[in-house]
Design a protein around this motif. Structure first.
Motif, PDB file in Angstrom:
ATOM      1  N   LEU A  94       0.791  -1.218   0.000  1.00 55.66           N
ATOM      2  CA  LEU A  94       0.000   0.000   0.000  1.00 55.66           C
ATOM      3  C   LEU A  94       0.828   1.274   0.000  1.00 55.66           C
ATOM      4  O   LEU A  94       0.302   2.352  -0.284  1.00 55.66           O
ATOM      5  N   ASP A  95       2.102   1.164   0.308  1.00 58.16           N
ATOM      6  CA  ASP A  95       2.939   2.361   0.327  1.00 58.16           C
ATOM      7  C   ASP A  95       3.640   2.610  -1.005  1.00 58.16           C
ATOM      8  O   ASP A  95       4.475   3.506  -1.111  1.00 58.16           O
ATOM      9  N   ARG A  96       3.292   1.818  -2.032  1.00 58.28           N
ATOM     10  CA  ARG A  96       3.926   1.959  -3.348  1.00 58.28           C
ATOM     11  C   ARG A  96       2.865   1.981  -4.440  1.00 58.28           C
ATOM     12  O   ARG A  96       1.838   1.324  -4.337  1.00 58.28           O
ATOM     13  N   PRO A  97       3.143   2.690  -5.534  1.00 59.32           N
ATOM     14  CA  PRO A  97       2.203   2.678  -6.665  1.00 59.32           C
ATOM     15  C   PRO A  97       2.155   1.309  -7.325  1.00 59.32           C
ATOM     16  O   PRO A  97       3.123   0.537  -7.252  1.00 59.32           O
ATOM     17  N   TYR A  98       1.027   1.024  -7.971  1.00 57.88           N
ATOM     18  CA  TYR A  98       0.843  -0.249  -8.655  1.00 57.88           C
ATOM     19  C   TYR A  98      -0.106  -0.033  -9.820  1.00 57.88           C
ATOM     20  O   TYR A  98      -0.976   0.844  -9.775  1.00 57.88           O
TER      21      TYR A  98
END
Length: 144
Positions: A94-98
């Motif tokens: 959740l702390d990174r773009p995807y």
């Protein structure tokens, strides 16, 4: 196909459906919800429901040409079905773009350059012929 992007507690996705070179819909809802679980689907529209059914325990039969970003409670994951393993789930941090779908490279590049998930899908629609229509977004609880 589509572009679905996640960044900073927001899932954004387009609404265009294509068949070959033809845009069949530009306002299709690609988010399905069952039992409080949300499925943001990319792939063959005819297989969306089959992926949802497989997630809830129906044995998948044949090819299911869909992948989805799934929000189940506080967990975000990539879900798909393949011939070797059946249904599989891969957590999304959740702390990174995807991103998933045909516009993935454009969406990732846009988010790497500071764009929001919404802006990333918007930018992907400028270059990916299978992304377009109305861009929708869903705000989720961001868990650190």
């Amino acid at each position: 196909m589509t572009t679905i992007a996640y960044k900073d507690g927001v899932i954004a996705y387009d609404s265009q459906v294509t068949r070959g070179d033809v845009i069949t819909y530009d306002d299709y809802e690609k988010c399905l919800e069952r039992n409080g679980v949300k499925f943001f689907c990319s792939g063959a529209v005819s297989d969306y429901q089959r992926l949802v059914d497989a997630y809830f325990g129906t044995k998948p039969e044949g090819n299911i040409d869909v992948s989805a970003i799934v929000l189940d409670g506080e967990q975000l994951m990539l879900v798909a079905v393949d011939d070797a393993t059946g249904l599989w789930k891969s957590p999304i941090m959740l702390d990174r773009p995807y991103a998933i779908g045909s516009g993935t490279p454009y969406a990732f590049a846009a988010m790497d350059m500071g764009a929001s998930a919404y802006q990333a899908v918007e930018m992907a629609s400028k270059r990916d012929t299978s992304t377009g229509g109305k861009i929708r977004r869903v705000f989720i609880k961001h868990i650190e």
